[in-house]
Scaffold this motif. Structure first.
Motif, PDB file in Angstrom:
ATOM      1  N   ALA A  72     -19.591  62.008 184.180  1.00  0.00           N
ATOM      2  CA  ALA A  72     -20.129  60.913 185.235  1.00  0.00           C
ATOM      3  C   ALA A  72     -21.607  60.190 184.521  1.00  0.00           C
ATOM      4  O   ALA A  72     -21.532  58.906 184.798  1.00  0.00           O
ATOM      5  CB  ALA A  72     -20.415  61.613 186.394  1.00  0.00           C
ATOM      6  N   ALA A  73     -22.234  60.956 183.902  1.00  0.00           N
ATOM      7  CA  ALA A  73     -23.266  60.343 183.251  1.00  0.00           C
ATOM      8  C   ALA A  73     -22.931  59.308 181.973  1.00  0.00           C
ATOM      9  O   ALA A  73     -23.504  58.037 181.883  1.00  0.00           O
ATOM     10  CB  ALA A  73     -24.484  61.402 182.539  1.00  0.00           C
ATOM     11  N   VAL A  74     -21.886  59.698 181.315  1.00  0.00           N
ATOM     12  CA  VAL A  74     -21.458  58.879 180.274  1.00  0.00           C
ATOM     13  C   VAL A  74     -21.065  57.656 180.634  1.00  0.00           C
ATOM     14  O   VAL A  74     -21.360  56.634 180.207  1.00  0.00           O
ATOM     15  CB  VAL A  74     -20.517  59.757 179.092  1.00  0.00           C
ATOM     16  N   HIS A  75     -20.119  57.872 181.673  1.00  0.00           N
ATOM     17  CA  HIS A  75     -19.311  56.652 182.399  1.00  0.00           C
ATOM     18  C   HIS A  75     -20.370  55.721 182.777  1.00  0.00           C
ATOM     19  O   HIS A  75     -20.539  54.545 182.705  1.00  0.00           O
ATOM     20  CB  HIS A  75     -18.288  56.934 183.496  1.00  0.00           C
ATOM     21  N   ALA A  76     -21.448  56.329 183.578  1.00  0.00           N
ATOM     22  CA  ALA A  76     -22.513  55.332 184.037  1.00  0.00           C
ATOM     23  C   ALA A  76     -23.223  54.570 183.113  1.00  0.00           C
ATOM     24  O   ALA A  76     -23.639  53.415 183.074  1.00  0.00           O
ATOM     25  CB  ALA A  76     -23.332  56.444 184.965  1.00  0.00           C
ATOM     26  N   VAL A  77     -23.660  55.172 181.866  1.00  0.00           N
ATOM     27  CA  VAL A  77     -24.500  54.674 181.073  1.00  0.00           C
ATOM     28  C   VAL A  77     -23.730  53.793 180.103  1.00  0.00           C
ATOM     29  O   VAL A  77     -24.053  52.576 179.807  1.00  0.00           O
ATOM     30  CB  VAL A  77     -25.263  55.928 180.057  1.00  0.00           C
ATOM     31  N   VAL A  78     -22.382  54.185 179.698  1.00  0.00           N
ATOM     32  CA  VAL A  78     -21.645  53.152 178.963  1.00  0.00           C
ATOM     33  C   VAL A  78     -21.515  51.859 179.907  1.00  0.00           C
ATOM     34  O   VAL A  78     -21.618  50.642 179.309  1.00  0.00           O
ATOM     35  CB  VAL A  78     -20.194  53.628 178.805  1.00  0.00           C
ATOM     36  N   ASP A  79     -21.330  51.961 181.215  1.00  0.00           N
ATOM     37  CA  ASP A  79     -21.093  51.002 182.026  1.00  0.00           C
ATOM     38  C   ASP A  79     -22.205  49.935 182.020  1.00  0.00           C
ATOM     39  O   ASP A  79     -22.159  48.634 181.962  1.00  0.00           O
ATOM     40  CB  ASP A  79     -20.628  51.190 183.375  1.00  0.00           C
TER      41      ASP A  79
END
Ligand code: NAP
Length: 298
Positions: free
Chosen positions: A79-86
């Motif tokens: 969830a953190a990786v998706h949020a930061v990439v987005d």
């Protein structure tokens, strides 16, 4: 190394480092120590302000990546990786290279890689084996999944943090990391459960550790974690909460491949009980406390 030059003479690149937790902070410190021009970002500001005067402190993921040729992520979970990439996508420099060193699953890596490629940049996964001590000393084992040319492009950055091993294409770094975490979870759960069984039979903890280290079952993991168990040191290098996250990722990945992994399921269930017992912020050796409770040991 891709040339015979001494490391100090290699060109420095603008590097953005996002995620300054227990692992990310010492990894970022090593990049500064090696002379990389660093920008740092962390969700909670306190951890990034520790880098004041030594790195540019970014106010957001997009502010962090706006000048970076190489972007390193060291975040908690998918969830953190998706949020930061987005959040960083709109500001990514064309042809920038994003390297995810967090522990997530191959599916997350492939999805984020697709998003980053669509934005005109490159992406590969490079999760790490080793905890806070090798993170501080720059001796992590880096499990890179990606094209050789991309890994070479990031080599001076990666080698500031550890030893690089290419294990396959994009996603395979995470696949290898989940193999190690499944193996490590079996070892550590078996170790702590067996020590409680021994104590229940009246055996002394240090005598058991000595007997284990003398024979065919010895391992550096048992030696270092056994010493900490003996000293009652449960402050975390890696928390039980992160260990549960990893085993959930193993189970999810295995299920998608129709591989049942019943022993992994048992370990996941033990970890769920550790969370319910309030041990989530303990180091992974906190399992000792759970097994000792079940064994009604003092
Ligand atoms: P940690 O201390 O818990 O740090 C987690 C980092 O992720 C923090 O910077 C945190 O920000 C950030 N984060 C969490 N959720 C976020 C969100 N939704 N958006 C943005 N940022 C978010 O964890 P760690 O021990 O450094 O581990 C980092 C990764 O490496 C994990 O994937 C872990 O499994 C893996 N790993 C850990 C070890 C170890 O021994 N600890 C070893 C190998 C691999 P805040 O500070 O704001 O919470």
């Amino acid at each position: 190394m891709n040339s015979g030059q001494p490391r100090d003479l290699l060109p420095r690149t603008g590097v953005a480092f996002l995620g300054l937790g227990a692992m990310g902070a010492p990894m970022a410190e090593n990049l500064i120590r090696r002379g990389h021009a660093l920008t740092v970002w962390n969700r909670s500001v306190k951890k990034s302000s520790a880098f004041e005067g030594r790195a540019r402190i970014a106010s957001s993921p997009s502010d962090a990546v706006r000048d970076a040729e190489i972007v390193v992520l060291m975040l908690a979970d998918p969830a953190a990786v998706h949020a930061v990439v987005d959040a960083m996508l709109p500001a990514l420099v064309r042809n920038a290279l994003v390297i995810d060193m967090s522990t997530v699953d191959p599916e997350t890596t492939r999805a984020c890689s697709a998003k980053v490629h669509a934005a005109g940049a490159d992406y590969f996964d490079a999760p790490v084996s080793g905890s806070v001590v090798p993170a501080k000393s720059g001796k992590l084992v880096i499990l890179a999944g990606g094209a050789i040319a991309q890994i070479d492009r990031a080599r001076t950055v990666l080698e500031a943090m550890g030893e690089v091993r290419r294990v396959g294409d994009v996603g395979q770094g995470m696949a290898m990391k989940l193999v190690l975490n499944a193996l490590g979870a079996h070892m550590l759960t078996g170790f702590t459960a067996a020590l409680a069984f021994g104590r229940k039979q009246g055996l002394d903890l240090r005598i058991m550790l000595d007997a284990i280290s003398a024979g065919a079952f010895s391992s550096p993991l048992f030696a270092s974690k056994g010493e900490r168990i003996a000293r009652g040191e449960f402050t975390p290098d890696c928390t039980l909460a992160l260990m549960l996250k990893d085993q959930e990722l193993v189970m999810k990945t295995a299920a998608a491949l129709d591989y049942p992994m019943p022993t992994e399921r048992a370990i996941r269930d033990v970890l769920v009980q550790a969370m319910a017992a309030g041990l989530g912020d303990d180091d992974i050796i906190g399992l000792t406390r759970l097994f000792e409770k079940w064994a009604a040991l003092p």
